[in-house]
Design a protein around this motif. Sequence first.
Motif: not given
Length: 314
Positions: A200-226
């Motif tokens: 469960y600790g690994f699952f919790g850490a994975l959720c935080v890293m998923v947030d990070f990957m979604l943030i990275a994806m958001s900035y890829i889309l922002i860069l594409k828009t820019m």
Amino acid sequence: MSIINVSHVEITTFILVGIPGLEYAHIWISIPICSMYLIALLGNCTILFIIKTEPSLHEPMYYFLSMLSLSDIGLSFSSLPTMLRIFLFKASEISANACFAQQFFIHGFTALESSVLLIMSFDRFLAIHNPLRYSSILTTLRVAQIGIVCFFKSFLLVLPFPFTLRMLTYCKKRQLSHSYCLHEDVMKLACSDNQIDVIYGFFGALCVMVDFMLIAMSYILILKTMLGTASRKEQLKALNTCVSHICAVIIFYLPIINLAIFHRFVQHVSPLFSVFMANVLLLVPPLMNPIVYCVKTRQIRVKVVAKLCQKQIY
């Protein structure tokens, strides 16, 4: 005091540590640590006050910034009591129940900050990709709903931690590795099967890293828009609105990633390095976020300076 029932010995307290090898200097180390806490609390409270009292800042971006400041304040107050007790009063013992409660709030506010940084990245994407519909999509009610969902999602995620830790059997080892309690640190002291906590600790850490990957994806889309924007001036203007958030993401996630890499790939991690990075994770984001947003966000900087000048006049 509640006692954890175990078959070998009754553990009622855990031992926290300061900075290994520098115990003689703890009283001096407490000065910069206390200063960092005070500046962090003052900075985040200033952000909250400015946003609350200035109608021009009652916009989604600044509401999300308020959530970030609240999570920073919560993170600071979660670790402050034990760090002050160790560095100021050399009181290293903490009761088992207090330890379980502390790690719940530390992990809860860490998960909340990660979630807030994620929704702030979506906010920036929406503002750049679809500025005409931005205000109609992110209404005040919808922002409040998003904030409530993030709060409950973050704390429900870590809610099992204190209960699973309490079910473990603890033997003679009771010294932790940091100045505060963390889930992964406490579970290592157990002499019973802690497989559930590991998974469960690994699952919790994975959720935080998923947030990070979604943030990275958001900035890829922002860069594409820019890049699809014709004017270079508009590109720079759009990028400038993201600089503060990018800094906040780096400040928050860099220590987490460094710790994960060292614990995973380095065989013998220096206890001093581990303690240093763990303290950076809790001390630096609450300290730096208000500074970064005050310096890089013109609207907040202007309002803060105006308030200070107003007080000098009176």
